[in-house]
Design a protein around this motif. Structure first.
Motif, mmCIF file in Angstrom:
data_model
loop_
_atom_site.group_PDB
_atom_site.id
_atom_site.type_symbol
_atom_site.label_atom_id
_atom_site.label_comp_id
_atom_site.label_asym_id
_atom_site.label_seq_id
_atom_site.Cartn_x
_atom_site.Cartn_y
_atom_site.Cartn_z
ATOM 1 N N GLY A 1 0.735 -1.150 0.256
ATOM 2 C CA GLY A 1 -0.299 0.205 -0.359
ATOM 3 C C GLY A 1 0.774 1.387 -0.065
ATOM 4 O O GLY A 1 0.446 2.140 -1.145
ATOM 5 N N VAL A 2 1.857 0.926 0.735
ATOM 6 C CA VAL A 2 3.342 2.232 1.099
ATOM 7 C C VAL A 2 3.481 2.826 -0.462
ATOM 8 O O VAL A 2 3.852 3.553 -1.312
ATOM 9 C CB VAL A 2 3.836 1.887 1.811
ATOM 10 C CG1 VAL A 2 4.340 3.385 1.646
ATOM 11 C CG2 VAL A 2 3.081 2.141 3.392
ATOM 12 N N ARG B 1 1.245 4.271 -3.456
ATOM 13 C CA ARG B 1 1.119 5.560 -2.656
ATOM 14 C C ARG B 1 2.756 6.413 -3.871
ATOM 15 O O ARG B 1 1.800 8.006 -3.607
ATOM 16 C CB ARG B 1 0.618 5.918 -1.697
ATOM 17 C CG ARG B 1 -0.797 5.585 -1.427
ATOM 18 C CD ARG B 1 -1.100 6.353 -0.194
ATOM 19 N NE ARG B 1 -0.805 5.098 1.404
ATOM 20 C CZ ARG B 1 -1.520 4.347 1.314
ATOM 21 N NH1 ARG B 1 -2.025 3.053 0.554
ATOM 22 N NH2 ARG B 1 -0.730 3.468 2.784
ATOM 23 N N SER C 1 -6.395 -4.590 1.112
ATOM 24 C CA SER C 1 -6.272 -4.292 1.805
ATOM 25 C C SER C 1 -4.190 -4.100 2.463
ATOM 26 O O SER C 1 -3.927 -4.111 1.616
ATOM 27 C CB SER C 1 -6.258 -5.504 3.292
ATOM 28 O OG SER C 1 -5.259 -6.722 3.175
ATOM 29 N N PRO C 2 -4.240 -2.951 3.120
ATOM 30 C CA PRO C 2 -2.233 -2.579 3.639
ATOM 31 C C PRO C 2 -2.288 -3.630 3.791
ATOM 32 O O PRO C 2 -0.216 -3.551 3.731
ATOM 33 C CB PRO C 2 -2.923 -1.821 4.629
ATOM 34 C CG PRO C 2 -4.271 -1.086 5.235
ATOM 35 C CD PRO C 2 -5.018 -2.657 4.144
ATOM 36 N N GLY C 3 -1.726 -4.534 4.656
ATOM 37 C CA GLY C 3 -1.393 -5.721 4.696
ATOM 38 C C GLY C 3 -1.359 -7.025 3.590
ATOM 39 O O GLY C 3 -0.350 -7.735 3.843
ATOM 40 N N LEU D 1 -5.012 0.274 -4.679
ATOM 41 C CA LEU D 1 -5.447 0.888 -3.564
ATOM 42 C C LEU D 1 -6.543 -0.124 -2.785
ATOM 43 O O LEU D 1 -6.689 0.082 -1.992
ATOM 44 C CB LEU D 1 -5.748 1.793 -3.666
ATOM 45 C CG LEU D 1 -4.059 2.629 -3.606
ATOM 46 C CD1 LEU D 1 -4.500 4.595 -3.796
ATOM 47 C CD2 LEU D 1 -3.037 2.713 -2.246
#
Length: 160
Positions: A63-64, A67, A137-139, A134
């Protein structure tokens, strides 16, 4: 045109080969930037390799990295992905031909099929939009996102 996101996958040699393969794409303007998602156990050799190749290393997961990518069109690349000059040319043509409505769906990069057309090879890379990635989920890990996001996508066979 493309931001490339990859990870070591436990194989610094694979990342070295992938970064080497991406150089002609960067020179031609197809590859805008390369981001390596850091994972535990990435050694000093990988740090030096990224510095030499101009790739950015980012902690924090997919996710990072999505972005932080400089382009809205992203190539998720497994460390197993190999792109010779012929494959880079085919990829460039395929990316140029993507229309906005099909870009979100994606373009899976695969190797040769297993046992004919009934068993397609697993994707080694996926070109898709930032918005689609995006949504995960972030993980989520890169390999998991690659497998899930490539379902139902158009496929482009890459020789290596």
């Amino acid at each position: 045109m493309l931001s490339v996101i990859t990870h070591s996958g436990g194989s610094p040699e694979g990342v070295a080969d992938l970064l080497f393969d991406l150089v002609p794409g960067a020179v031609s303007g197809l590859i805008r930037d390369v981001i390596l998602v850091e994972s535990e156990g990435d050694g000093e050799a990988l740090v030096a390799l990224c510095q030499d190749a101009g790739a950015r290393r980012l902690p924090g997961g997919l996710g990072v990295a999505v972005r932080e990518a400089r382009s809205d069109l992203i190539l998720l690349a497994s460390a197993r992905l190999r792109l010779d000059s012929f494959a880079l040319e085919r990829l460039g043509r395929a990316v140029s031909a993507l229309k906005p409505d099909t870009a979100d769906r994606g373009l899976a990069l695969t190797g040769p099929a297993f046992l004919g057309i009934w068993f397609p090879a697993p994707p080694r890379g996926l070109v898709t939009t930032r918005a689609r990635l995006l949504a995960f989920s972030p993980g989520v890990g890169l390999e998991s996102a690659l497998a899930r996001a490539s379902r139902g996508t158009q496929r482009l066979s890459i020789a290596g």
